[in-house]
Motif scaffolding. Sequence first.
Motif, PDB file in Angstrom:
ATOM      1  N   PRO A 111       0.828  -1.215   0.000  1.00 23.27           N
ATOM      2  CA  PRO A 111       0.000   0.000   0.000  1.00 23.27           C
ATOM      3  C   PRO A 111       0.857   1.258   0.000  1.00 23.27           C
ATOM      4  CG  PRO A 111      -0.739  -1.568   1.667  1.00 23.27           C
ATOM      5  CD  PRO A 111       0.602  -2.044   1.193  1.00 23.27           C
ATOM      6  N   GLY A 112       0.568   2.143  -0.922  1.00 23.17           N
ATOM      7  CA  GLY A 112       1.316   3.387  -0.993  1.00 23.17           C
ATOM      8  C   GLY A 112       2.719   3.232  -1.543  1.00 23.17           C
ATOM      9  N   ASN A 113       3.062   2.047  -2.042  1.00 22.54           N
ATOM     10  CA  ASN A 113       4.394   1.816  -2.615  1.00 22.54           C
ATOM     11  C   ASN A 113       5.518   2.134  -1.626  1.00 22.54           C
ATOM     12  OD1 ASN A 113       4.246   1.020  -5.602  1.00 22.54           O
ATOM     13  ND2 ASN A 113       2.858   2.789  -5.554  1.00 22.54           N
ATOM     14  N   VAL A 114       5.278   1.856  -0.351  1.00 27.01           N
ATOM     15  CA  VAL A 114       6.298   2.153   0.662  1.00 27.01           C
ATOM     16  C   VAL A 114       7.572   1.361   0.398  1.00 27.01           C
ATOM     17  CG1 VAL A 114       6.855   2.016   3.113  1.00 27.01           C
ATOM     18  CG2 VAL A 114       4.581   2.784   2.388  1.00 27.01           C
ATOM     19  N   LEU A 115       7.426   0.069   0.166  1.00 25.45           N
ATOM     20  CA  LEU A 115       8.585  -0.775  -0.110  1.00 25.45           C
ATOM     21  C   LEU A 115       9.233  -0.390  -1.428  1.00 25.45           C
ATOM     22  CD1 LEU A 115      10.416  -3.181   0.464  1.00 25.45           C
ATOM     23  CD2 LEU A 115       8.642  -4.673  -0.509  1.00 25.45           C
ATOM     24  N   VAL A 116       8.415  -0.144  -2.431  1.00 26.34           N
ATOM     25  CA  VAL A 116       8.934   0.229  -3.756  1.00 26.34           C
ATOM     26  C   VAL A 116       9.761   1.501  -3.684  1.00 26.34           C
ATOM     27  CG1 VAL A 116       8.197   1.115  -6.009  1.00 26.34           C
ATOM     28  CG2 VAL A 116       7.209  -0.996  -5.113  1.00 26.34           C
ATOM     29  N   ARG A 117       9.307   2.481  -2.921  1.00 26.98           N
ATOM     30  CA  ARG A 117      10.079   3.715  -2.756  1.00 26.98           C
ATOM     31  C   ARG A 117      11.432   3.434  -2.111  1.00 26.98           C
ATOM     32  NH1 ARG A 117       4.945   5.993  -2.343  1.00 26.98           N
ATOM     33  NH2 ARG A 117       4.706   7.908  -3.584  1.00 26.98           N
ATOM     34  N   ARG A 118      11.438   2.610  -1.091  1.00 23.33           N
ATOM     35  CA  ARG A 118      12.689   2.297  -0.396  1.00 23.33           C
ATOM     36  C   ARG A 118      13.667   1.567  -1.317  1.00 23.33           C
ATOM     37  NH1 ARG A 118      10.133   0.162   5.370  1.00 23.33           N
ATOM     38  NH2 ARG A 118       9.483   2.216   6.139  1.00 23.33           N
ATOM     39  N   LEU A 119      13.131   0.839  -2.275  1.00 17.26           N
ATOM     40  CA  LEU A 119      13.979   0.105  -3.210  1.00 17.26           C
ATOM     41  C   LEU A 119      14.385   0.944  -4.418  1.00 17.26           C
ATOM     42  CD1 LEU A 119      12.193  -3.368  -3.162  1.00 17.26           C
ATOM     43  CD2 LEU A 119      14.283  -2.702  -1.955  1.00 17.26           C
ATOM     44  N   GLY A 120      13.855   2.153  -4.531  1.00 16.65           N
ATOM     45  CA  GLY A 120      14.243   3.050  -5.619  1.00 16.65           C
ATOM     46  C   GLY A 120      13.721   2.650  -6.979  1.00 16.65           C
ATOM     47  N   ILE A 121      12.552   1.986  -7.023  1.00 18.56           N
ATOM     48  CA  ILE A 121      12.021   1.528  -8.312  1.00 18.56           C
ATOM     49  C   ILE A 121      10.622   2.092  -8.580  1.00 18.56           C
ATOM     50  CG2 ILE A 121      13.428  -0.558  -8.435  1.00 18.56           C
ATOM     51  CD1 ILE A 121      11.033  -2.141  -7.346  1.00 18.56           C
ATOM     52  N   LEU A 122      10.349   3.273  -8.022  1.00 18.78           N
ATOM     53  CA  LEU A 122       9.039   3.909  -8.201  1.00 18.78           C
ATOM     54  C   LEU A 122       9.002   4.706  -9.497  1.00 18.78           C
ATOM     55  CD1 LEU A 122       6.290   4.468  -6.674  1.00 18.78           C
ATOM     56  CD2 LEU A 122       7.305   6.671  -6.063  1.00 18.78           C
ATOM     57  N   THR A 123       7.876   4.624 -10.189  1.00 16.42           N
ATOM     58  CA  THR A 123       7.658   5.421 -11.392  1.00 16.42           C
ATOM     59  C   THR A 123       6.166   5.735 -11.492  1.00 16.42           C
ATOM     60  OG1 THR A 123       8.045   5.556 -13.791  1.00 16.42           O
ATOM     61  CG2 THR A 123       7.382   3.417 -12.913  1.00 16.42           C
ATOM     62  N   GLU A 124       5.776   6.387 -12.555  1.00 19.97           N
ATOM     63  CA  GLU A 124       4.375   6.725 -12.800  1.00 19.97           C
ATOM     64  C   GLU A 124       4.185   6.923 -14.295  1.00 19.97           C
ATOM     65  OE1 GLU A 124       0.994  10.067 -11.502  1.00 19.97           O
ATOM     66  OE2 GLU A 124       3.106  10.385 -11.025  1.00 19.97           O
ATOM     67  N   PRO A 125       3.085   6.451 -14.861  1.00 21.69           N
ATOM     68  CA  PRO A 125       2.838   6.717 -16.283  1.00 21.69           C
ATOM     69  C   PRO A 125       2.807   8.215 -16.556  1.00 21.69           C
ATOM     70  CG  PRO A 125       1.302   5.068 -15.445  1.00 21.69           C
ATOM     71  CD  PRO A 125       2.012   5.637 -14.249  1.00 21.69           C
ATOM     72  N   VAL A 126       3.364   8.624 -17.680  1.00 19.25           N
ATOM     73  CA  VAL A 126       3.346  10.039 -18.035  1.00 19.25           C
ATOM     74  C   VAL A 126       1.907  10.469 -18.328  1.00 19.25           C
ATOM     75  CG1 VAL A 126       5.700   9.985 -18.922  1.00 19.25           C
ATOM     76  CG2 VAL A 126       3.779   9.529 -20.481  1.00 19.25           C
ATOM     77  N   ALA A 127       1.691  11.789 -18.347  1.00 21.72           N
ATOM     78  CA  ALA A 127       0.330  12.313 -18.513  1.00 21.72           C
ATOM     79  C   ALA A 127      -0.325  11.813 -19.796  1.00 21.72           C
ATOM     80  CB  ALA A 127       0.367  13.840 -18.489  1.00 21.72           C
ATOM     81  N   ALA A 128       0.436  11.770 -20.877  1.00 25.73           N
ATOM     82  CA  ALA A 128      -0.134  11.319 -22.148  1.00 25.73           C
ATOM     83  C   ALA A 128      -0.558   9.860 -22.067  1.00 25.73           C
ATOM     84  CB  ALA A 128       0.871  11.523 -23.281  1.00 25.73           C
ATOM     85  N   ALA A 129       0.229   9.048 -21.359  1.00 24.72           N
ATOM     86  CA  ALA A 129      -0.124   7.635 -21.198  1.00 24.72           C
ATOM     87  C   ALA A 129      -1.356   7.488 -20.314  1.00 24.72           C
ATOM     88  CB  ALA A 129       1.046   6.858 -20.629  1.00 24.72           C
ATOM     89  N   ARG A 130      -1.437   8.304 -19.253  1.00 28.94           N
ATOM     90  CA  ARG A 130      -2.633   8.261 -18.394  1.00 28.94           C
ATOM     91  C   ARG A 130      -3.871   8.616 -19.206  1.00 28.94           C
ATOM     92  NH1 ARG A 130      -1.727   9.005 -12.733  1.00 28.94           N
ATOM     93  NH2 ARG A 130      -3.996   8.947 -12.481  1.00 28.94           N
ATOM     94  N   ALA A 131      -3.749   9.618 -20.083  1.00 33.76           N
ATOM     95  CA  ALA A 131      -4.877   9.994 -20.940  1.00 33.76           C
ATOM     96  C   ALA A 131      -5.237   8.862 -21.894  1.00 33.76           C
ATOM     97  CB  ALA A 131      -4.534  11.261 -21.721  1.00 33.76           C
ATOM     98  N   ALA A 132      -4.225   8.164 -22.399  1.00 29.79           N
ATOM     99  CA  ALA A 132      -4.467   7.023 -23.284  1.00 29.79           C
ATOM    100  C   ALA A 132      -5.172   5.908 -22.527  1.00 29.79           C
ATOM    101  CB  ALA A 132      -3.154   6.535 -23.884  1.00 29.79           C
ATOM    102  N   HIS A 133      -4.760   5.696 -21.267  1.00 30.52           N
ATOM    103  CA  HIS A 133      -5.444   4.707 -20.447  1.00 30.52           C
ATOM    104  C   HIS A 133      -6.926   5.052 -20.309  1.00 30.52           C
ATOM    105  CE1 HIS A 133      -1.425   3.732 -18.168  1.00 30.52           C
ATOM    106  NE2 HIS A 133      -1.447   3.260 -19.390  1.00 30.52           N
ATOM    107  N   THR A 134      -7.217   6.342 -20.098  1.00 30.18           N
ATOM    108  CA  THR A 134      -8.604   6.786 -19.980  1.00 30.18           C
ATOM    109  C   THR A 134      -9.374   6.481 -21.254  1.00 30.18           C
ATOM    110  OG1 THR A 134      -7.986   8.554 -18.439  1.00 30.18           O
ATOM    111  CG2 THR A 134     -10.107   8.773 -19.559  1.00 30.18           C
ATOM    112  N   ASP A 135      -8.732   6.717 -22.402  1.00 32.94           N
ATOM    113  CA  ASP A 135      -9.365   6.391 -23.680  1.00 32.94           C
ATOM    114  C   ASP A 135      -9.688   4.903 -23.790  1.00 32.94           C
ATOM    115  OD1 ASP A 135      -9.215   9.008 -24.417  1.00 32.94           O
ATOM    116  OD2 ASP A 135      -7.540   8.764 -25.819  1.00 32.94           O
TER     117      ASP A 135
END
Length: 226
Positions: A148-172
């Motif tokens: 939850p909240g990517n707590v472990l992922v942050r500690r491991l340095g492997i956090l990312t997020e889809p870019v805005a254009a990709a998020r919009a594509a996901h919505t489509d």
Amino acid sequence: MPETSTPAPTPAPSIAAQVDEFNTGFTAQIGPRLTAVFDEEQSDLNAAGVPEGAVKAGDSLPEAALVDASGASSSLGEAIGPNGAVIVFYRGSWCPYCNLTLKHYQEQLLPVLRERGVDLIAISPQTPEASELAVVNGGLEFTVLTDPGNVLVRRLGILTEPVAAARAAHTDLGFDVADSNADHTGDIPFPTVLVVTADGLVTFADVHVDYTTRTEVDTIVAALPA
């Protein structure tokens, strides 16, 4: 009576070959505009490379509070067995590349790990309900947990997020990452495979910034302790 062993899994196409086949149909389905969005995102991720500070061999895993697919509290220490584990960080059950990979690991990797007494653990930031969906749809017989909240992922340095254009594509395409995540954000891990000892020492780490590529079974097996 003679000892029996688990039959070797039937050889299957590599993850890369399955991804190539999937992409052929997927790009035809979504069309050139959305394909271009995802292609650009993947190109930018590859150009940026693995982030500095990402987990690597020789690191020790931090302890982390996790949740299983039934919603019960768990922890990383509880999940790793006495012979160590292979830990797979994936984006979520909404990701076709993740589903393809987890099913492949179920069929091709899990039998090998069972022979050696090594646990297989998959971790994502999605809700327990979404984790359960991944289990059911993939016929998964290994441990699937939520960070939850990517707590472990942050500690491991492997956090990312889809870019805005990709998020919009996901919505489509009719979905949003935040709807599946336990913390309702778009944060996700880079697809990553770790081989760890019982006490949490990382002996192998493979971080994939391009989410269409994944760690092949042969590579993981070669990284297991003798």
